[in-house]
Design a protein around this motif. Structure first.
Motif, PDB file in Angstrom:
ATOM      1  N   PHE A  62       0.822  -1.205   0.000  1.00  0.00           N
ATOM      2  CA  PHE A  62       0.000   0.000   0.000  1.00  0.00           C
ATOM      3  C   PHE A  62       0.860   1.262   0.000  1.00  0.00           C
ATOM      4  CE2 PHE A  62      -2.655  -3.257   2.135  1.00  0.00           C
ATOM      5  CZ  PHE A  62      -3.599  -3.388   1.124  1.00  0.00           C
ATOM      6  N   ASN A  63       1.978   1.216   0.721  1.00  0.00           N
ATOM      7  CA  ASN A  63       2.864   2.376   0.754  1.00  0.00           C
ATOM      8  C   ASN A  63       3.401   2.707  -0.631  1.00  0.00           C
ATOM      9  OD1 ASN A  63       2.607   2.992   3.492  1.00  0.00           O
ATOM     10  ND2 ASN A  63       4.143   1.470   4.046  1.00  0.00           N
ATOM     11  N   GLU A  64       3.596   1.708  -1.457  1.00  0.00           N
ATOM     12  CA  GLU A  64       4.029   1.941  -2.841  1.00  0.00           C
ATOM     13  C   GLU A  64       2.984   2.773  -3.582  1.00  0.00           C
ATOM     14  OE1 GLU A  64       4.639  -0.550  -7.003  1.00  0.00           O
ATOM     15  OE2 GLU A  64       4.487  -1.641  -5.118  1.00  0.00           O
ATOM     16  N   ALA A  65       1.718   2.407  -3.454  1.00  0.00           N
ATOM     17  CA  ALA A  65       0.638   3.155  -4.111  1.00  0.00           C
ATOM     18  C   ALA A  65       0.553   4.575  -3.565  1.00  0.00           C
ATOM     19  CB  ALA A  65      -0.691   2.426  -3.928  1.00  0.00           C
ATOM     20  N   VAL A  66       0.680   4.731  -2.253  1.00  0.00           N
ATOM     21  CA  VAL A  66       0.631   6.066  -1.631  1.00  0.00           C
ATOM     22  C   VAL A  66       1.780   6.918  -2.149  1.00  0.00           C
ATOM     23  CG1 VAL A  66       0.884   7.324   0.553  1.00  0.00           C
ATOM     24  CG2 VAL A  66      -0.633   5.334   0.425  1.00  0.00           C
ATOM     25  N   MET A  67       2.970   6.350  -2.225  1.00  0.00           N
ATOM     26  CA  MET A  67       4.121   7.097  -2.719  1.00  0.00           C
ATOM     27  C   MET A  67       3.868   7.598  -4.149  1.00  0.00           C
ATOM     28  SD  MET A  67       8.008   5.779  -3.416  1.00  0.00           S
ATOM     29  CE  MET A  67       7.442   4.814  -4.808  1.00  0.00           C
ATOM     30  N   LEU A  68       3.314   6.749  -4.981  1.00  0.00           N
ATOM     31  CA  LEU A  68       3.007   7.157  -6.355  1.00  0.00           C
ATOM     32  C   LEU A  68       1.954   8.255  -6.377  1.00  0.00           C
ATOM     33  CD1 LEU A  68       3.047   3.634  -8.020  1.00  0.00           C
ATOM     34  CD2 LEU A  68       4.729   5.476  -8.371  1.00  0.00           C
ATOM     35  N   LEU A  69       0.933   8.133  -5.545  1.00  0.00           N
ATOM     36  CA  LEU A  69      -0.098   9.172  -5.458  1.00  0.00           C
ATOM     37  C   LEU A  69       0.497  10.502  -5.012  1.00  0.00           C
ATOM     38  CD1 LEU A  69      -3.024   7.152  -3.836  1.00  0.00           C
ATOM     39  CD2 LEU A  69      -3.002   8.147  -6.147  1.00  0.00           C
ATOM     40  N   GLU A  70       1.419  10.450  -4.069  1.00  0.00           N
ATOM     41  CA  GLU A  70       2.037  11.677  -3.571  1.00  0.00           C
ATOM     42  C   GLU A  70       2.912  12.352  -4.625  1.00  0.00           C
ATOM     43  OE1 GLU A  70       2.336  11.018   1.228  1.00  0.00           O
ATOM     44  OE2 GLU A  70       3.904  10.097   0.003  1.00  0.00           O
ATOM     45  N   MET A  71       3.392  11.606  -5.581  1.00  0.00           N
ATOM     46  CA  MET A  71       4.242  12.162  -6.631  1.00  0.00           C
ATOM     47  C   MET A  71       3.433  12.824  -7.755  1.00  0.00           C
ATOM     48  SD  MET A  71       7.015   9.048  -6.731  1.00  0.00           S
ATOM     49  CE  MET A  71       7.866   9.617  -8.184  1.00  0.00           C
ATOM     50  N   THR A  81      -0.722   1.151 -12.881  1.00  0.00           N
ATOM     51  CA  THR A  81      -0.266  -0.242 -13.022  1.00  0.00           C
ATOM     52  C   THR A  81      -0.311  -0.991 -11.689  1.00  0.00           C
ATOM     53  OG1 THR A  81       2.074   0.273 -12.662  1.00  0.00           O
ATOM     54  CG2 THR A  81       1.262   0.353 -14.953  1.00  0.00           C
ATOM     55  N   TRP A  82      -0.513  -0.263 -10.580  1.00  0.00           N
ATOM     56  CA  TRP A  82      -0.599  -0.894  -9.265  1.00  0.00           C
ATOM     57  C   TRP A  82      -1.831  -1.792  -9.228  1.00  0.00           C
ATOM     58  CZ3 TRP A  82      -4.190  -1.080  -5.332  1.00  0.00           C
ATOM     59  CH2 TRP A  82      -3.736  -1.552  -4.093  1.00  0.00           C
ATOM     60  N   LYS A  83      -1.663  -2.990  -8.727  1.00  0.00           N
ATOM     61  CA  LYS A  83      -2.772  -3.940  -8.616  1.00  0.00           C
ATOM     62  C   LYS A  83      -2.931  -4.384  -7.168  1.00  0.00           C
ATOM     63  CE  LYS A  83      -3.499  -4.292 -13.058  1.00  0.00           C
ATOM     64  NZ  LYS A  83      -4.064  -3.057 -13.512  1.00  0.00           N
ATOM     65  N   PRO A  84      -4.172  -4.463  -6.703  1.00  0.00           N
ATOM     66  CA  PRO A  84      -4.379  -4.931  -5.331  1.00  0.00           C
ATOM     67  C   PRO A  84      -3.971  -6.401  -5.188  1.00  0.00           C
ATOM     68  CG  PRO A  84      -6.487  -4.524  -6.436  1.00  0.00           C
ATOM     69  CD  PRO A  84      -5.408  -4.127  -7.381  1.00  0.00           C
ATOM     70  N   LEU A  85      -3.378  -6.714  -4.053  1.00  0.00           N
ATOM     71  CA  LEU A  85      -2.985  -8.090  -3.738  1.00  0.00           C
ATOM     72  C   LEU A  85      -3.445  -8.416  -2.326  1.00  0.00           C
ATOM     73  CD1 LEU A  85       0.745  -8.060  -4.960  1.00  0.00           C
ATOM     74  CD2 LEU A  85      -1.203  -9.093  -6.134  1.00  0.00           C
ATOM     75  N   SER A  86      -3.923  -9.617  -2.145  1.00  0.00           N
ATOM     76  CA  SER A  86      -4.254 -10.073  -0.798  1.00  0.00           C
ATOM     77  C   SER A  86      -2.950 -10.291  -0.026  1.00  0.00           C
ATOM     78  CB  SER A  86      -5.031 -11.388  -0.859  1.00  0.00           C
ATOM     79  OG  SER A  86      -4.167 -12.441  -1.294  1.00  0.00           O
ATOM     80  N   TYR A  87      -3.063 -10.539   1.244  1.00  0.00           N
ATOM     81  CA  TYR A  87      -1.890 -10.799   2.087  1.00  0.00           C
ATOM     82  C   TYR A  87      -1.089 -11.961   1.513  1.00  0.00           C
ATOM     83  CZ  TYR A  87       0.601 -11.112   6.582  1.00  0.00           C
ATOM     84  OH  TYR A  87       1.559 -11.115   7.570  1.00  0.00           O
ATOM     85  N   SER A  98      -8.980  -4.061   3.355  1.00  0.00           N
ATOM     86  CA  SER A  98     -10.019  -4.099   2.326  1.00  0.00           C
ATOM     87  C   SER A  98     -10.493  -2.680   2.003  1.00  0.00           C
ATOM     88  CB  SER A  98     -11.189  -4.962   2.805  1.00  0.00           C
ATOM     89  OG  SER A  98     -12.181  -5.038   1.817  1.00  0.00           O
ATOM     90  N   ALA A  99     -10.623  -1.860   3.023  1.00  0.00           N
ATOM     91  CA  ALA A  99     -11.009  -0.457   2.801  1.00  0.00           C
ATOM     92  C   ALA A  99      -9.929   0.269   1.996  1.00  0.00           C
ATOM     93  CB  ALA A  99     -11.252   0.248   4.136  1.00  0.00           C
ATOM     94  N   ILE A 100      -8.680   0.024   2.325  1.00  0.00           N
ATOM     95  CA  ILE A 100      -7.571   0.643   1.582  1.00  0.00           C
ATOM     96  C   ILE A 100      -7.639   0.222   0.117  1.00  0.00           C
ATOM     97  CG2 ILE A 100      -5.060   0.729   1.292  1.00  0.00           C
ATOM     98  CD1 ILE A 100      -4.865   0.228   4.377  1.00  0.00           C
ATOM     99  N   THR A 101      -7.807  -1.064  -0.108  1.00  0.00           N
ATOM    100  CA  THR A 101      -7.877  -1.590  -1.468  1.00  0.00           C
ATOM    101  C   THR A 101      -9.049  -0.985  -2.231  1.00  0.00           C
ATOM    102  OG1 THR A 101      -6.782  -3.652  -0.838  1.00  0.00           O
ATOM    103  CG2 THR A 101      -8.138  -3.716  -2.828  1.00  0.00           C
ATOM    104  N   SER A 102     -10.185  -0.860  -1.582  1.00  0.00           N
ATOM    105  CA  SER A 102     -11.365  -0.273  -2.233  1.00  0.00           C
ATOM    106  C   SER A 102     -11.108   1.173  -2.641  1.00  0.00           C
ATOM    107  CB  SER A 102     -12.575  -0.333  -1.299  1.00  0.00           C
ATOM    108  OG  SER A 102     -12.956  -1.661  -1.087  1.00  0.00           O
ATOM    109  N   ILE A 103     -10.495   1.940  -1.759  1.00  0.00           N
ATOM    110  CA  ILE A 103     -10.198   3.343  -2.069  1.00  0.00           C
ATOM    111  C   ILE A 103      -9.235   3.430  -3.244  1.00  0.00           C
ATOM    112  CG2 ILE A 103      -9.046   5.439  -1.229  1.00  0.00           C
ATOM    113  CD1 ILE A 103     -10.154   4.624   1.606  1.00  0.00           C
ATOM    114  N   LEU A 104      -8.140   2.680  -3.168  1.00  0.00           N
ATOM    115  CA  LEU A 104      -7.138   2.742  -4.234  1.00  0.00           C
ATOM    116  C   LEU A 104      -7.707   2.265  -5.570  1.00  0.00           C
ATOM    117  CD1 LEU A 104      -3.992   1.555  -2.250  1.00  0.00           C
ATOM    118  CD2 LEU A 104      -4.538   3.894  -3.009  1.00  0.00           C
TER     119      LEU A 104
END
Length: 171
Positions: free
Chosen positions: A45-54, A67-73, A108-114
């Motif tokens: 998730f931090n990878e996606a946040v970093m990209l969003l911040e850029m 290109t970020w894809k959600p992944l389960s644990y 799951s909430a994080i994944t839904s938002i992203l």
């Protein structure tokens, strides 16, 4: 004729030694022995946040975010180079059901938002709109990642993500 007897009980010291050895194994693998969860999953998730911040400063980063894809644990660890990935998955599966449910609800909430932000960014072309989406998503996701980290690190919750003071004081 003797009746079959139950297997001998394991001595308490053996059980304690087994528990201690397992905890040491989990700790060495950067898995919290109390919760059975690893913070490495939050890197996803931090990878996606970093990209969003850029995106506000480098709008072309939107393509990387898309290109970020959600992944389960389990999917995250299966695809990772995490040295103890099988142990991480096994520990997650053995984690306390309540802890795992709290953790899964947050992630799951994080994944839904992203995912929703990704879908919206695909539909809009204006950099200003994408920037606004990125900033809003970052504001929503970062606190949730912190809450997920709290669950991983053993900050007890009461089933809805809020701290359970009674649980914390008794464990």
């Amino acid at each position: 004729m003797t009746s079959p007897s139950a297997p001998p009980a394991r001595p308490a010291s053996k059980t304690a030694a087994d528990h201690s050895a397992r905890a040491a194994l989990l700790r060495a693998a950067n898995i919290n022995p109390r919760t059975g969860l690893a913070t490495d999953y939050l890197n996803h998730f931090n990878e996606a946040v970093m990209l969003l911040e850029m995106i506000p400063d480098m709008p072309e980063c939107v393509e990387d975010f898309l290109t970020w894809k959600p992944l389960s644990y389990a999917e995250h660890f299966t695809a990772s180079n995490f040295k103890a990935r099988d142990l991480a998955i096994e520990a997650y599966n053995r984690a306390d059901t309540g802890t795992r449910t709290d953790f899964d609800n947050i992630t799951s909430a994080i994944t839904s938002i992203l995912s929703a932000v990704s879908d919206a960014m695909r539909k809009v072309q204006l950099d200003t709109t994408r920037t606004r989406l990125a900033q809003q998503a970052t504001g929503w996701v970062k606190p949730l990642v912190m809450r997920a980290g709290g669950v991983i690190n053993g900050e007890a919750t009461n089933g809805n993500g809020a701290a359970d003071v009674e649980y914390i004081m008794t464990h």
